[in-house]
Design an enzyme around this catalytic site. Structure first.
Site, mmCIF file in Angstrom:
data_model
loop_
_atom_site.group_PDB
_atom_site.id
_atom_site.type_symbol
_atom_site.label_atom_id
_atom_site.label_comp_id
_atom_site.label_asym_id
_atom_site.label_seq_id
_atom_site.Cartn_x
_atom_site.Cartn_y
_atom_site.Cartn_z
ATOM 1 N NE ARG A 308 -4.037 0.100 1.544
ATOM 2 C CZ ARG A 308 -4.842 0.804 0.973
ATOM 3 N NH1 ARG A 308 -4.811 2.317 0.714
ATOM 4 N NH2 ARG A 308 -5.968 0.578 0.599
ATOM 5 C CD GLU A 715 -7.165 3.000 6.006
ATOM 6 O OE1 GLU A 715 -8.040 1.888 5.673
ATOM 7 O OE2 GLU A 715 -6.019 2.203 7.436
HETATM 8 N N1 MTE Z 1 -12.441 5.784 14.513
HETATM 9 C C1 MTE Z 1 -12.577 4.924 15.704
HETATM 10 N N2 MTE Z 1 -13.117 6.170 16.442
HETATM 11 N N3 MTE Z 1 -12.184 4.220 16.284
HETATM 12 C C2 MTE Z 1 -11.243 3.171 15.292
HETATM 13 O O1 MTE Z 1 -10.436 2.342 16.311
HETATM 14 N N4 MTE Z 1 -9.595 2.530 12.970
HETATM 15 C C3 MTE Z 1 -9.667 3.507 11.628
HETATM 16 C C4 MTE Z 1 -11.038 4.104 11.603
HETATM 17 N N5 MTE Z 1 -11.526 4.998 12.257
HETATM 18 C C5 MTE Z 1 -10.510 3.535 13.997
HETATM 19 C C6 MTE Z 1 -11.293 4.884 13.782
HETATM 20 C C7 MTE Z 1 -9.672 2.330 10.982
HETATM 21 S S1 MTE Z 1 -7.739 1.725 10.817
HETATM 22 C C8 MTE Z 1 -10.252 1.762 9.500
HETATM 23 S S2 MTE Z 1 -9.199 1.243 8.357
HETATM 24 C C9 MTE Z 1 -11.691 2.660 9.552
HETATM 25 O O2 MTE Z 1 -12.124 3.108 10.785
HETATM 26 C C10 MTE Z 1 -12.588 1.069 10.039
HETATM 27 O O3 MTE Z 1 -13.395 1.069 10.538
HETATM 28 P P1 MTE Z 1 -14.313 1.691 8.362
HETATM 29 O O4 MTE Z 1 -13.936 0.690 7.151
HETATM 30 O O5 MTE Z 1 -15.951 0.983 8.570
HETATM 31 O O6 MTE Z 1 -14.014 2.723 8.248
HETATM 32 C C1 QUE Z 2 -5.321 -2.477 3.030
HETATM 33 C C2 QUE Z 2 -5.849 -2.988 4.583
HETATM 34 C C3 QUE Z 2 -5.464 -4.404 4.344
HETATM 35 C C4 QUE Z 2 -4.820 -5.636 3.149
HETATM 36 C C5 QUE Z 2 -4.947 -4.306 1.938
HETATM 37 C C6 QUE Z 2 -5.219 -3.382 2.042
HETATM 38 C C7 QUE Z 2 -5.412 -5.398 5.573
HETATM 39 C C8 QUE Z 2 -5.496 -6.651 5.574
HETATM 40 C C9 QUE Z 2 -4.838 -7.686 4.251
HETATM 41 C C10 QUE Z 2 -4.758 -8.936 4.642
HETATM 42 C C11 QUE Z 2 -3.963 -9.577 2.779
HETATM 43 C C12 QUE Z 2 -3.560 -10.299 3.061
HETATM 44 C C13 QUE Z 2 -4.537 -11.607 3.690
HETATM 45 C C14 QUE Z 2 -5.138 -11.475 5.158
HETATM 46 C C15 QUE Z 2 -5.126 -9.484 5.187
HETATM 47 O O1 QUE Z 2 -4.905 -6.338 3.113
HETATM 48 O O2 QUE Z 2 -5.909 -5.089 7.113
HETATM 49 O O3 QUE Z 2 -5.479 -11.986 5.684
HETATM 50 O O4 QUE Z 2 -4.041 -12.832 3.557
HETATM 51 O O5 QUE Z 2 -5.857 -7.409 6.776
HETATM 52 O O6 QUE Z 2 -4.842 -2.546 0.552
HETATM 53 O O7 QUE Z 2 -6.332 -2.758 5.245
HETATM 54 MO MO1 MOS Z 3 -7.465 0.203 9.087
HETATM 55 S S1 MOS Z 3 -5.353 0.184 9.571
HETATM 56 O O1 MOS Z 3 -7.164 -0.689 7.911
HETATM 57 O O2 MOS Z 3 -7.959 -1.089 10.479
#
Ligand code: MTE
Ligand code: QUE
Ligand code: MOS
Length: 755
Positions: A308, A715
């Site tokens: 990514r 994110e």
């Molecule tokens: N917001 C709160 N309040 N708490 C969290 O843990 N995680 C973030 C984001 N916002 C998070 C958050 C992350 S890393 C992700 S991937 C997304 O929420 C996941 O939720 P969504 O895919 O439903 O947006």
């Molecule tokens: C973003 C993500 C994830 C990702 C790729 C993204 C992620 C994740 C995985 C992943 C990849 C291979 C696997 C698996 C998980 O890829 O959160 O179990 O076999 O878990 O671009 O957030």
């Molecule tokens: Mo968020 S880092 O994809 O849980």
């Protein structure tokens, strides 16, 4: 979309009444787990002696590698991580044995009686050392487009540099925790603080050597996760499952803050070397970058995170000739893991550092350099995806207008001329963030909906509520399809028995995937109810051909004024006429593919765009700063809930700002984390929020948006926080134009950049 005040968890959270795992009353016979953690980062195990701990009064069991009935393996993507190491310790605070006792203090005392003999090995801690030794989980990855070598020959300017961005502790409020409960003779119910029910179930089943259907994983809600409970939660979930399976008693694991911070992985530090070439105007012709990340002791998600980062090494810029290489390096630190942005922020930081350098060397406005390079529709990203609906220029223009950019620039110049000690600076941070798991198969999800005969509705999805208010968004979607008030809907815990094989709630796809699955299930139910409703409305004298409308808990024919039929009446009749009131919805994001060999494909369903401008004032004597203002423009389709999205943008900005200005993960030269609690690790507090924080959500029409035209928000906004880093660098450079600001921009870093 109109304002929607509906927020399922808001009141519960502010009144302290939302319940988390471990808040429920202790179960009778429950055992409490404490761990014997490795005292060193890298060593060969000679012997592990727990005979004294085992006979300690109140101790029920001490478990280690020999007790694993199935496979001692929790590695998932790459199978390299044991539950308990058998011969080799790979990081400081790696759990080597688990004590199960009647209470926590007994367990803790018994941990102190465990003896370890080991032969210490030199740890590898730094990216450069691991890279030089070829300590990679997989060989180098590459994405290449155009003729990079040739393009450099025609460039007016060629600049080189290297950029480092640091780690970050997740600092979720709720530490890692799990409660495992044996139920019936053949089932273990795990209440586990995880973003990935499927992974915990799957890995636990391998470790215990029993089928997946004998393990049920449930998540009521998480007290924050931020990626830190994706892979990193699995080890604790599996430990508890193992304990409950072997002792036939409930087992609870709750890590203390210190244990959590020392034993779990963090955001990946990245080190990148780069070379960029542009023409006399600053239009980029060639970009050659190698990204290296510090992955820690086991692969975890490092390869996906590196990938990514590589996908975001262009950010919003169209670069016709690019070579992007990446290596994920193994070190003796806890396995670094997913953290909001998942490598994206790290990749973007590098190109933005390069852009800043171009502007400085050419003596041009950094906004101008950004604008002339921004993606236009039809441009192609280095990995082959065609850019449609680019919001790059639009959001940059709008944020510049909102921040009164040109006037602020002259104000800052004047201020800096008139002030010797205080210096101001401005930083710009545009964002293009790709939405979808780049591992295509993960982009799928399911939902299960029941309409009960009183007209109330129960919705289950595989999605995990972690504060992002996924549950509110799912309820909004279902309410919209069924035409009922949100209050009629209960969004249930995520539970493998109701929604199996769920992908992690991650990659910002939670509401897209689960919202769409819920939409599909709700549409099936509505299709079941429509003929019943039409029949009932016809009985009331309406035309049998009229279009049936479901709205606000009522059902009526289009064009009729006063509805006389309620949703509940239709539901009751449907049940009497034996029409199904339960439905399953399945959604898979369409048109995704990526060929890793070719480095080409369409890894993302769509992009989220936005831009931020931050203005700071730095005290050049103390290194302290304040953020005078931050303006953010965030484009996110047709928002399902503006306030929730505003909350996400605000929180993510603050988290990103913390990452690059104050949060410093520090390990000593033996690989022991010294930052292990809030007194040694500084996260932003309420007073660190900018004095003026202006966030504008911009609605957009994109053919590629997701559920009801909405776009993800989770994110991407974290990246706006880096505007503060570049603003501080700008302030520094008003004094010392050549200064390089190190990451994170702590007072120490700021002062040393000035010297
Ligand atoms: N917001 C709160 N309040 N708490 C969290 O843990 N995680 C973030 C984001 N916002 C998070 C958050 C992350 S890393 C992700 S991937 C997304 O929420 C996941 O939720 P969504 O895919 O439903 O947006
Ligand atoms: C973003 C993500 C994830 C990702 C790729 C993204 C992620 C994740 C995985 C992943 C990849 C291979 C696997 C698996 C998980 O890829 O959160 O179990 O076999 O878990 O671009 O957030
Ligand atoms: Mo968020 S880092 O994809 O849980």
């Amino acid at each position: 979309m109109a304002k929607l005040p509906y927020h399922i968890n808001g009141k519960l959270h502010v009144s302290g009444s939302s319940r988390f795992i471990g808040d429920e009353a202790p179960l009778s016979g429950m055992l409490y787990a404490k761990f014997f953690f490795s005292p060193v980062a890298h060593a060969r195990i000679l012997s592990l002696n727990h005979s004294r701990a085992k006979i300690f009064p109140g101790v029920h069991a001490v478990l280690c590698a020999q007790d694993v009935p199935g496979e001692n393996m929790i590695g998932h993507v790459i199978k390299d991580e044991p539950l308990f190491p058998e011969s080799k310790i790979m990081y400081q605070h790696q759990p080597l044995a688990m004590v199960l006792a009647e209470d926590e203090s007994i367990a803790e005392a018994a941990v102190g009686l465990i003896g370890l003999e080991y032969e210490e090995l030199p740890p590898i801690l730094e990216i450069t050392e691991a890279d030089e030794r070829g300590e990679w989980y997989i060989p180098e990855r590459k994405i290449e487009r155009g003729d990079v070598k040739g393009a450099f020959k025609d460039c007016a300017h060629i600049l080189e540099g290297s950029s480092f961005s640091g780690g970050q502790e997740h600092f979720y409020m709720e530490s890692q925790r799990v409660r495992a409960i044996p139920v019936d003779h053949d089932l273990i119910h795990l209440l586990c603080a995880t973003q990935s029910t499927m992974e915990v179930q799957e890995v636990a089943s391998h470790v215990l050597g029993i089928p997946a259907h004998r393990i049920a994983v449930e998540v009521p809600r998480l007290g924050g996760a931020f990626g830190g409970k994706e892979r990193a939660a699995t080890i604790w979930g599996v430990m508890a499952a193992l304990g409950a399976y072997l002792t036939r008693r409930p087992v609870q694991i709750i890590l203390s803050r210190d244990e959590d911070m020392r034993a779990t992985g963090k955001r990946h530090p990245f080190l990148s070397n780069w070379k960029i070439g542009c023409d006399a105007q600053g239009k980029i012709r060639a970009w050659d970058i190698e990204l290296m990340c510090n992955g820690g002791a086991y692969a975890d998600l490092s390869v996906a995170i590196l990938e990514r980062a590589m996908f975001h090494a262009d950010n919003i810029y169209h670069i016709p000739n690019a070579r992007i290489r990446g290596r994920a390096c193994r070190t003796n630190l806890p396995p670094n893991t997913a953290f909001r942005g998942f490598g994206g922020p790290q990749g973007i930081f590098v190109i933005e550092s390069a852009i800043e350098k171009i502007a400085r060397i050419l003596g041009k406005d950094p906004l101008e350099i950004r604008k002339i390079n921004a993606y236009q529709n039809g441009d192609i990203a280095p990995y082959g995806q065609i850019i449609k609906d680019s919001g790059a220029t639009k959001t940059l223009d709008l944020v510049a207008k909102n921040a009164d950019y040109q006037n602020s620039l002259s104000e800052i110049r004047k201020f800096n001329k008139e002030n010797r000690i205080l210096k101001q600076g401005m930083g710009i941070m545009p964002v293009k963030f790709g939405i979808s798991f780049t591992t295509a198969f993960l982009n799928q999800g399911s939902a299960l909906i029941w309409i009960y005969i009183d007209g109330s509705v129960s919705v289950s999805t595989g999605g995990v509520e972690m504060g992002q208010e996924l549950n509110s968004k799912v309820a909004i979607v279902v309410a919209k399809v069924l035409g009922i008030p949100f209050e009629r809907i209960r969004v249930e815990s995520s539970h493998t028995q109701r929604t199996g094989n769920a992908s992690p709630t991650a990659a910002s796809t939670g509401s897209d995937i689960n919202g769409n699955a819920a939409r599909i299930a709700a549409e099936k139910l509505r299709a079941n109810l429509e003929p019943i409703a039409a029949k009932m409305l016809a009985e009331q004298g309406n035309s049998p051909d009229a279009r049936v409308i479901f709205e606000n808990g009522m059902v009526y024919c289009a064009g009729t004024e006063q509805p006389k039929l309620s949703f509940t009446q239709v539901v009751v009749r449907a049940h009497q006429e034996r029409v199904a009131l339960g439905a399953y919805g399945y959604y898979a994001t369409p048109d995704l593919w990526f060929d890793r060999e070719l480095g080409e494909g369409r890894p993302f369903y769509y992009y989220v765009y936005g831009a931020a401008i931050a203005r700071v004032e730095l005290n050049t004597l103390s290194g302290e700063h304040r953020i005078i203002s931050t303006h953010i423009v965030h484009e996110n389709g047709k928002s399902l809930h503006q306030e929730i999205d505003m909350g996400q943008v605000t929180g993510a900005f603050v988290q990103g700002m913390g990452w690059c200005t104050m949060e410093e993960v520090v390990a000593d030269n033996k690989g022991r984390y010294l930052s292990a609690n809030p007194s040694t690790y500084k996260i932003p507090g309420i007073r660190d929020i900018p004095e003026k924080l202006d966030i504008q959500l911009v609605e957009s029409d994109s053919s590629e948006a997701s559920v009801f035209g909405s776009k993800a928000t989770g994110e991407p906004p974290l990246i706006y926080g880096m505007a503060v880093f570049f603003a501080l660098q700008d302030a520094i450079r008003s004094v010392k134009p050549e200064a390089e600001l190190r990451f994170p921009a702590t007072p120490e870093a700021l002062i040393s950049a000035l010297q």
